[in-house]
Motif scaffolding. Structure first.
Motif, mmCIF file in Angstrom:
data_model
loop_
_atom_site.group_PDB
_atom_site.id
_atom_site.type_symbol
_atom_site.label_atom_id
_atom_site.label_comp_id
_atom_site.label_asym_id
_atom_site.label_seq_id
_atom_site.Cartn_x
_atom_site.Cartn_y
_atom_site.Cartn_z
ATOM 1 N N LEU A 8 -8.452 38.368 44.705
ATOM 2 C CA LEU A 8 -9.265 37.990 43.555
ATOM 3 C C LEU A 8 -9.606 36.500 43.545
ATOM 4 C CD1 LEU A 8 -7.614 40.175 40.776
ATOM 5 C CD2 LEU A 8 -9.776 40.536 41.959
ATOM 6 N N ILE A 9 -8.634 35.657 43.855
ATOM 7 C CA ILE A 9 -8.892 34.213 43.898
ATOM 8 C C ILE A 9 -9.928 33.889 44.961
ATOM 9 C CG2 ILE A 9 -7.849 31.963 44.409
ATOM 10 C CD1 ILE A 9 -7.065 33.013 41.690
ATOM 11 N N SER A 10 -9.798 34.470 46.141
ATOM 12 C CA SER A 10 -10.761 34.207 47.214
ATOM 13 C C SER A 10 -12.151 34.723 46.868
ATOM 14 C CB SER A 10 -10.281 34.847 48.517
ATOM 15 O OG SER A 10 -9.060 34.273 48.914
ATOM 16 N N LEU A 11 -12.235 35.880 46.233
ATOM 17 C CA LEU A 11 -13.526 36.431 45.839
ATOM 18 C C LEU A 11 -14.223 35.539 44.809
ATOM 19 C CD1 LEU A 11 -15.573 38.817 45.917
ATOM 20 C CD2 LEU A 11 -14.297 39.752 43.981
ATOM 21 N N VAL A 12 -13.498 35.117 43.799
ATOM 22 C CA VAL A 12 -14.083 34.262 42.768
ATOM 23 C C VAL A 12 -14.522 32.920 43.350
ATOM 24 C CG1 VAL A 12 -13.550 32.986 40.655
ATOM 25 C CG2 VAL A 12 -12.892 35.370 40.864
ATOM 26 N N LEU A 13 -13.679 32.319 44.182
ATOM 27 C CA LEU A 13 -14.056 31.046 44.804
ATOM 28 C C LEU A 13 -15.256 31.207 45.728
ATOM 29 C CD1 LEU A 13 -10.627 29.388 45.657
ATOM 30 C CD2 LEU A 13 -12.298 28.652 43.958
ATOM 31 N N PHE A 14 -15.325 32.315 46.461
ATOM 32 C CA PHE A 14 -16.457 32.544 47.356
ATOM 33 C C PHE A 14 -17.760 32.630 46.573
ATOM 34 C CE2 PHE A 14 -19.361 35.341 49.679
ATOM 35 C CZ PHE A 14 -19.439 34.665 50.883
ATOM 36 N N ILE A 15 -17.736 33.343 45.452
ATOM 37 C CA ILE A 15 -18.938 33.475 44.635
ATOM 38 C C ILE A 15 -19.315 32.139 44.007
ATOM 39 C CG2 ILE A 15 -19.872 34.537 42.544
ATOM 40 C CD1 ILE A 15 -18.206 37.042 43.320
ATOM 41 N N LEU A 16 -18.354 31.437 43.438
ATOM 42 C CA LEU A 16 -18.644 30.180 42.753
ATOM 43 C C LEU A 16 -19.063 29.059 43.707
ATOM 44 C CD1 LEU A 16 -15.845 30.049 40.046
ATOM 45 C CD2 LEU A 16 -18.265 30.619 39.757
ATOM 46 N N LEU A 17 -18.523 29.074 44.919
ATOM 47 C CA LEU A 17 -18.809 27.991 45.862
ATOM 48 C C LEU A 17 -19.877 28.344 46.886
ATOM 49 C CD1 LEU A 17 -15.232 26.601 46.461
ATOM 50 C CD2 LEU A 17 -17.061 25.583 45.119
ATOM 51 N N SER A 18 -20.634 29.396 46.664
ATOM 52 C CA SER A 18 -21.754 29.694 47.554
ATOM 53 C C SER A 18 -22.802 28.601 47.399
ATOM 54 C CB SER A 18 -22.376 31.046 47.206
ATOM 55 O OG SER A 18 -21.459 32.064 47.455
#
Length: 70
Positions: A8-18
Motif C-alpha cells: 500500500l505504501i509503495s502504491l500510494v507513493l508511486f501514484i503521488l510521485l508520478s
C-alpha cells in the motif's frame, strides 16, 4: 497473516510521485510545476530517486506494518 504495508505504501507513493501528475521537479519553465501532464528525462530521474528514498524511509526506517485478518 500477510503484511500489506509495503504494498500500500509503495502504491500510494508511486501514484503521488508520478512525474507530471500532481507536480514535476524540475519543470520545463520553473523549478516546480503543478499539473502539467508533461515530463522530461531529468524529471523522471528525480522522481525515481524521491520514490525510492521515501519508500525506504517508510518501509525500513519507520517499519510501517498493516496486517489484515485475525
Amino acid at each position: 497473516m500477510q503484511d500489506w504495508g509495503p504494498v500500500l505504501i509503495s502504491l500510494v507513493l508511486f501514484i503521488l510521485l508520478s512525474p507530471g501528475l500532481l507536480f514535476q521537479v524540475p519543470g520545463k519553465c520553473r523549478a516546480i510545476e503543478f499539473g502539467k501532464f508533461q515530463t522530461s528525462a531529468i524529471s523522471i530521474l528525480i522522481h525515481t530517486i524521491l520514490f525510492f528514498a521515501l519508500d525506504a524511509v517508510f518501509l525500513v526506517a519507520i517499519g510501517v506494518r498493516i496486517n489484515l485478518g485475525s
